[in-house]
Design a protein around this motif. Sequence first.
Motif, PDB file in Angstrom:
ATOM      1  N   ALA A  48       0.850  -1.194   0.000  1.00  0.00           N
ATOM      2  CA  ALA A  48       0.000   0.000   0.000  1.00  0.00           C
ATOM      3  C   ALA A  48       0.880   1.237   0.000  1.00  0.00           C
ATOM      4  O   ALA A  48       1.952   1.231   0.611  1.00  0.00           O
ATOM      5  N   THR A  56      -3.963   6.857  -3.218  1.00  0.00           N
ATOM      6  CA  THR A  56      -3.477   5.573  -2.721  1.00  0.00           C
ATOM      7  C   THR A  56      -3.290   4.585  -3.863  1.00  0.00           C
ATOM      8  O   THR A  56      -3.923   4.698  -4.924  1.00  0.00           O
ATOM      9  N   ASP A  57      -2.425   3.632  -3.632  1.00  0.00           N
ATOM     10  CA  ASP A  57      -2.151   2.576  -4.598  1.00  0.00           C
ATOM     11  C   ASP A  57      -2.046   1.250  -3.858  1.00  0.00           C
ATOM     12  O   ASP A  57      -1.469   1.193  -2.763  1.00  0.00           O
ATOM     13  N   TYR A  58      -2.595   0.207  -4.474  1.00  0.00           N
ATOM     14  CA  TYR A  58      -2.538  -1.140  -3.909  1.00  0.00           C
ATOM     15  C   TYR A  58      -2.280  -2.146  -5.027  1.00  0.00           C
ATOM     16  O   TYR A  58      -2.792  -1.980  -6.139  1.00  0.00           O
ATOM     17  N   TYR A  60      -2.998  -5.812  -6.755  1.00  0.00           N
ATOM     18  CA  TYR A  60      -4.252  -6.557  -6.899  1.00  0.00           C
ATOM     19  C   TYR A  60      -4.474  -7.523  -5.742  1.00  0.00           C
ATOM     20  O   TYR A  60      -5.604  -7.752  -5.303  1.00  0.00           O
ATOM     21  N   SER A  61      -3.379  -8.061  -5.190  1.00  0.00           N
ATOM     22  CA  SER A  61      -3.481  -9.100  -4.167  1.00  0.00           C
ATOM     23  C   SER A  61      -4.147  -8.600  -2.880  1.00  0.00           C
ATOM     24  O   SER A  61      -4.686  -9.408  -2.116  1.00  0.00           O
ATOM     25  N   GLU A  63      -6.005  -5.400  -2.877  1.00  0.00           N
ATOM     26  CA  GLU A  63      -7.020  -4.399  -3.193  1.00  0.00           C
ATOM     27  C   GLU A  63      -8.364  -4.844  -2.643  1.00  0.00           C
ATOM     28  O   GLU A  63      -8.735  -6.002  -2.725  1.00  0.00           O
ATOM     29  N   ASP A  64      -9.111  -3.922  -2.071  1.00  0.00           N
ATOM     30  CA  ASP A  64     -10.438  -4.162  -1.481  1.00  0.00           C
ATOM     31  C   ASP A  64     -10.359  -4.854  -0.123  1.00  0.00           C
ATOM     32  O   ASP A  64     -11.397  -5.060   0.512  1.00  0.00           O
ATOM     33  N   ARG A  65      -9.155  -5.222   0.334  1.00  0.00           N
ATOM     34  CA  ARG A  65      -9.017  -5.815   1.672  1.00  0.00           C
ATOM     35  C   ARG A  65      -8.188  -4.923   2.597  1.00  0.00           C
ATOM     36  O   ARG A  65      -8.436  -4.868   3.801  1.00  0.00           O
ATOM     37  N   THR A  67      -6.528  -1.097   3.562  1.00  0.00           N
ATOM     38  CA  THR A  67      -6.727   0.340   3.408  1.00  0.00           C
ATOM     39  C   THR A  67      -5.621   1.088   4.132  1.00  0.00           C
ATOM     40  O   THR A  67      -5.406   0.869   5.329  1.00  0.00           O
TER      41      THR A  67
END
Length: 119
Positions: A48, A56-58, A60-61, A63-65, A67
Motif C-alpha cells: 500500500a 493511494t495505490d494497492y 491486486y493481491s 485491493e479491497d481488503r 486500506t
Amino acid sequence: VQLVQSGGGLVQAGGSLRLSCSASGSIFRINAMAWYRQAPGTQRELVANIRSDDGTDYPYSVEDRFTISRDNAKNTVYLQMNNLKPEDTGVYYCRGLISTTPELNSDNWGQGTQVTVSS
C-alpha cells in the motif's frame, strides 16, 4: 527521522488487524508513506502507498481488503487489513519519504512487525 511501528500479531484467516507507523524527528514534510511486507524466502513487496495528495495505490493481491490512511497531525500512517489470508503472513515494514528541510529528502524504514495469519 525515526519510524516506529505498532500492531500486528497472530490472527485467524478472515480476521482483521491494524498496523500503525509514527514518524518523529526533524520533519519538514512527509511526502509519501507506504507499507511493504516480506515473507520468508521472498523479496519485500509493496502492499500500500499513500501520496502527499492522499492518493493511494494497492497491488491486486490486497485491493479491497487493505486500506492505508494517514493522520497528518500525528505524522502517523495506518494499514487496516481485513479478510486476512494465510498468504498475507510476513513481516510488515512502513516506509516514509520525508523532507527534513525544503531541500533535503530522506528515505526511512520502520523496524518491522510480524503478521501471522493461520488457516
